[in-house]
Design a protein around this motif. Structure first.
Motif, PDB file in Angstrom:
ATOM      1  N   PRO A  56      16.685  43.944   0.987  1.00 19.94           N
ATOM      2  CA  PRO A  56      16.683  42.775   1.877  1.00 19.94           C
ATOM      3  C   PRO A  56      15.402  42.668   2.688  1.00 19.94           C
ATOM      4  CG  PRO A  56      18.014  44.523   2.815  1.00 19.94           C
ATOM      5  CD  PRO A  56      17.616  44.989   1.440  1.00 19.94           C
ATOM      6  N   GLU A  57      15.058  41.432   3.039  1.00 19.22           N
ATOM      7  CA  GLU A  57      13.914  41.166   3.902  1.00 19.22           C
ATOM      8  C   GLU A  57      14.402  40.611   5.237  1.00 19.22           C
ATOM      9  OE1 GLU A  57      10.075  40.219   1.742  1.00 19.22           O
ATOM     10  OE2 GLU A  57      11.509  38.967   0.646  1.00 19.22           O
ATOM     11  N   ARG A  58      13.459  40.263   6.090  1.00 13.15           N
ATOM     12  CA  ARG A  58      13.793  39.828   7.445  1.00 13.15           C
ATOM     13  C   ARG A  58      14.572  38.516   7.434  1.00 13.15           C
ATOM     14  NH1 ARG A  58      11.154  36.572  11.066  1.00 13.15           N
ATOM     15  NH2 ARG A  58       9.428  36.334   9.599  1.00 13.15           N
ATOM     16  N   ILE A  59      15.576  38.437   8.313  1.00 10.11           N
ATOM     17  CA  ILE A  59      16.375  37.219   8.445  1.00 10.11           C
ATOM     18  C   ILE A  59      15.541  36.121   9.101  1.00 10.11           C
ATOM     19  CG2 ILE A  59      18.383  36.190   9.591  1.00 10.11           C
ATOM     20  CD1 ILE A  59      19.785  38.880   9.339  1.00 10.11           C
ATOM     21  N   THR A  60      15.671  34.911   8.577  1.00 10.82           N
ATOM     22  CA  THR A  60      14.994  33.757   9.151  1.00 10.82           C
ATOM     23  C   THR A  60      15.958  32.574   9.099  1.00 10.82           C
ATOM     24  OG1 THR A  60      13.002  32.370   9.014  1.00 10.82           O
ATOM     25  CG2 THR A  60      13.933  33.160   6.936  1.00 10.82           C
ATOM     26  N   ASN A  61      15.445  31.362   9.228  1.00  9.98           N
ATOM     27  CA  ASN A  61      16.299  30.182   9.108  1.00  9.98           C
ATOM     28  C   ASN A  61      15.723  29.244   8.053  1.00  9.98           C
ATOM     29  OD1 ASN A  61      14.586  27.972  10.482  1.00  9.98           O
ATOM     30  ND2 ASN A  61      14.629  29.584  12.047  1.00  9.98           N
ATOM     31  N   SER A  62      16.521  28.276   7.654  1.00 10.47           N
ATOM     32  CA  SER A  62      16.145  27.423   6.523  1.00 10.47           C
ATOM     33  C   SER A  62      14.909  26.581   6.800  1.00 10.47           C
ATOM     34  CB  SER A  62      17.319  26.516   6.142  1.00 10.47           C
ATOM     35  OG  SER A  62      17.758  25.763   7.258  1.00 10.47           O
ATOM     36  N   ARG A  63      14.653  26.233   8.050  1.00  7.86           N
ATOM     37  CA  ARG A  63      13.474  25.423   8.360  1.00  7.86           C
ATOM     38  C   ARG A  63      12.200  26.263   8.274  1.00  7.86           C
ATOM     39  NH1 ARG A  63      17.161  23.045  12.563  1.00  7.86           N
ATOM     40  NH2 ARG A  63      17.882  21.093  11.631  1.00  7.86           N
ATOM     41  N   ALA A  64      12.254  27.471   8.781  1.00  4.60           N
ATOM     42  CA  ALA A  64      11.076  28.345   8.737  1.00  4.60           C
ATOM     43  C   ALA A  64      10.795  28.839   7.322  1.00  4.60           C
ATOM     44  CB  ALA A  64      11.276  29.532   9.679  1.00  4.60           C
ATOM     45  N   PHE A  65      11.824  28.872   6.480  1.00  4.33           N
ATOM     46  CA  PHE A  65      11.654  29.435   5.142  1.00  4.33           C
ATOM     47  C   PHE A  65      10.761  28.563   4.259  1.00  4.33           C
ATOM     48  CE2 PHE A  65      13.342  31.085   0.993  1.00  4.33           C
ATOM     49  CZ  PHE A  65      12.938  32.396   1.193  1.00  4.33           C
ATOM     50  N   THR A  66      10.655  27.284   4.571  1.00  2.31           N
ATOM     51  CA  THR A  66       9.754  26.406   3.818  1.00  2.31           C
ATOM     52  C   THR A  66       8.327  26.928   3.887  1.00  2.31           C
ATOM     53  OG1 THR A  66      11.134  24.460   4.237  1.00  2.31           O
ATOM     54  CG2 THR A  66       8.856  24.059   3.591  1.00  2.31           C
TER      55      THR A  66
ATOM     56  N   VAL B 202      19.039  32.343   6.826  1.00  2.00           N
ATOM     57  CA  VAL B 202      18.578  32.673   5.477  1.00  2.00           C
ATOM     58  C   VAL B 202      18.053  34.100   5.467  1.00  2.00           C
ATOM     59  CG1 VAL B 202      16.825  32.183   3.725  1.00  2.00           C
ATOM     60  CG2 VAL B 202      18.011  30.298   4.846  1.00  2.00           C
ATOM     61  N   ARG B 203      18.553  34.887   4.525  1.00  2.00           N
ATOM     62  CA  ARG B 203      18.021  36.239   4.339  1.00  2.00           C
ATOM     63  C   ARG B 203      17.593  36.404   2.885  1.00  2.00           C
ATOM     64  NH1 ARG B 203      20.031  41.856   6.954  1.00  2.00           N
ATOM     65  NH2 ARG B 203      18.059  42.935   6.606  1.00  2.00           N
ATOM     66  N   PRO B 204      16.300  36.535   2.636  1.00  2.00           N
ATOM     67  CA  PRO B 204      15.829  36.738   1.260  1.00  2.00           C
ATOM     68  C   PRO B 204      15.974  38.196   0.826  1.00  2.00           C
ATOM     69  CG  PRO B 204      13.969  36.469   2.756  1.00  2.00           C
ATOM     70  CD  PRO B 204      15.202  36.348   3.587  1.00  2.00           C
ATOM     71  N   PHE B 205      16.121  38.385  -0.473  1.00  3.15           N
ATOM     72  CA  PHE B 205      16.186  39.713  -1.082  1.00  3.15           C
ATOM     73  C   PHE B 205      15.165  39.773  -2.210  1.00  3.15           C
ATOM     74  CE2 PHE B 205      20.168  39.205   1.029  1.00  3.15           C
ATOM     75  CZ  PHE B 205      20.625  40.473   1.363  1.00  3.15           C
ATOM     76  N   LYS B 206      14.790  40.999  -2.585  1.00  9.84           N
ATOM     77  CA  LYS B 206      13.764  41.169  -3.611  1.00  9.84           C
ATOM     78  C   LYS B 206      14.319  41.490  -4.992  1.00  9.84           C
ATOM     79  CE  LYS B 206      10.049  42.622  -0.477  1.00  9.84           C
ATOM     80  NZ  LYS B 206       9.100  43.713  -0.131  1.00  9.84           N
ATOM     81  N   CYS B 207      15.610  41.785  -5.093  1.00  5.61           N
ATOM     82  CA  CYS B 207      16.166  42.079  -6.412  1.00  5.61           C
ATOM     83  C   CYS B 207      17.662  41.814  -6.419  1.00  5.61           C
ATOM     84  CB  CYS B 207      15.877  43.518  -6.843  1.00  5.61           C
ATOM     85  SG  CYS B 207      16.801  44.776  -5.929  1.00  5.61           S
TER      86      CYS B 207
END
Length: 241
Positions: free
Chosen positions: A54-64, A102-107
């Motif tokens: 997992p990577e750092r939690i953010t929000n959908s607006r910042a993820f753009t 939004v929380r992105p993951f790498k795999c």
């Protein structure tokens, strides 16, 4: 002589793709034990997939902005995601003022049943801007209503959390569509797919397994490499494109 050279070039391209795939699979297997023992596991449990790294939690607006910084030519991610949620979960009434975590993951670990012997197998698919210092955006085979086999390239693996506490795992992808183009050296069962420029969302529930597509000499066109294992060969053998 030209025909022989074309045959050898096609064979060499496929062989290189398989060699690279096996190299990446070896790296994945070496890291498997570390991932199993790591605390960085997915909080959502599923019979068919599990996110990792997992990577750092953010929000959908910042993820753009994060996606654009990684080189993705995407529009307004927040608007796309809200439209997707409205269509997929019609019971959710999300206002513009409400935030989407939004929380992105790498795999992702994908579990599937092999058509060869019905054993349970697992693929590790990655979406990582720097995996062993190389960008890696794997492809997946997914379930759809379209005829033939449906493939997509991963652009992001995301866990979304709504203010209603609903959580869901989704992949931001660029899908492939079947192409009628064929190389000069055609072969039985040859499948060529064109990667689309548009981005879309794919619920992880629909992902079947990982896939290997190798670029051709034509921009955005890719061969399906169906010889990576017996399961993929059997799946491709059932399809006529």
């Amino acid at each position: 002589m030209t025909r022989i050279d074309e045959n050898q070039e096609s064979i060499a391209r496929i062989r290189m793709a398989i060699d690279e795939y096996e190299k990446q699979r070896t790296l994945d297997e070496k890291e498997e034990d570390n991932l199993e023992e790591s605390s960085n596991r997915s909080a959502i449990t599923s019979a068919s997939w599990r996110f990792g790294a997992p990577e750092r939690i953010t929000n959908s607006r910042a993820f753009t902005d994060i996606l654009k910084a990684l080189g993705h030519s995407i529009g307004d991610f927040d608007t796309m995601l809200r439209d997707f949620i409205a269509e997929t979960f019609p019971g959710e009434r999300i206002t513009y003022e409400q935030h989407i975590q939004v929380r992105p993951f790498k795999c992702a670990h994908i579990t599937y049943q092999s058509l060869e012997d019905w054993r349970g197998l697992r693929d590790i698919v990655r979406c990582n801007p720097s995996f062993h210092k190389q960008r890696r955006q794997d492809c997946v085979l997914f379930d759809s209503d379209a005829p033939g086999m449906s493939f997509a390239r991963l652009s992001a693996l995301i866990r979304c959390t709504l203010e209603s506490k609903r959580q869901f795992d989704v992949a931001l992808v660029q899908t492939f569509k079947p192409s009628k183009w064929r190389p000069n050296t055609n072969w039985a069962g040859c499948q060529v797919h064109e990667q689309t420029k548009e981005y879309s969302f794919l619920l992880m529930d629909y992902v079947i397994r990982g896939a290997l597509l190798r670029g051709t000499t034509k921009e955005r066109l890719h061969y399906l490499v169906d010889t990576i294992d017996a399961d993929m060969f059997l799946r491709a053998d059932k399809v006529t494109v």
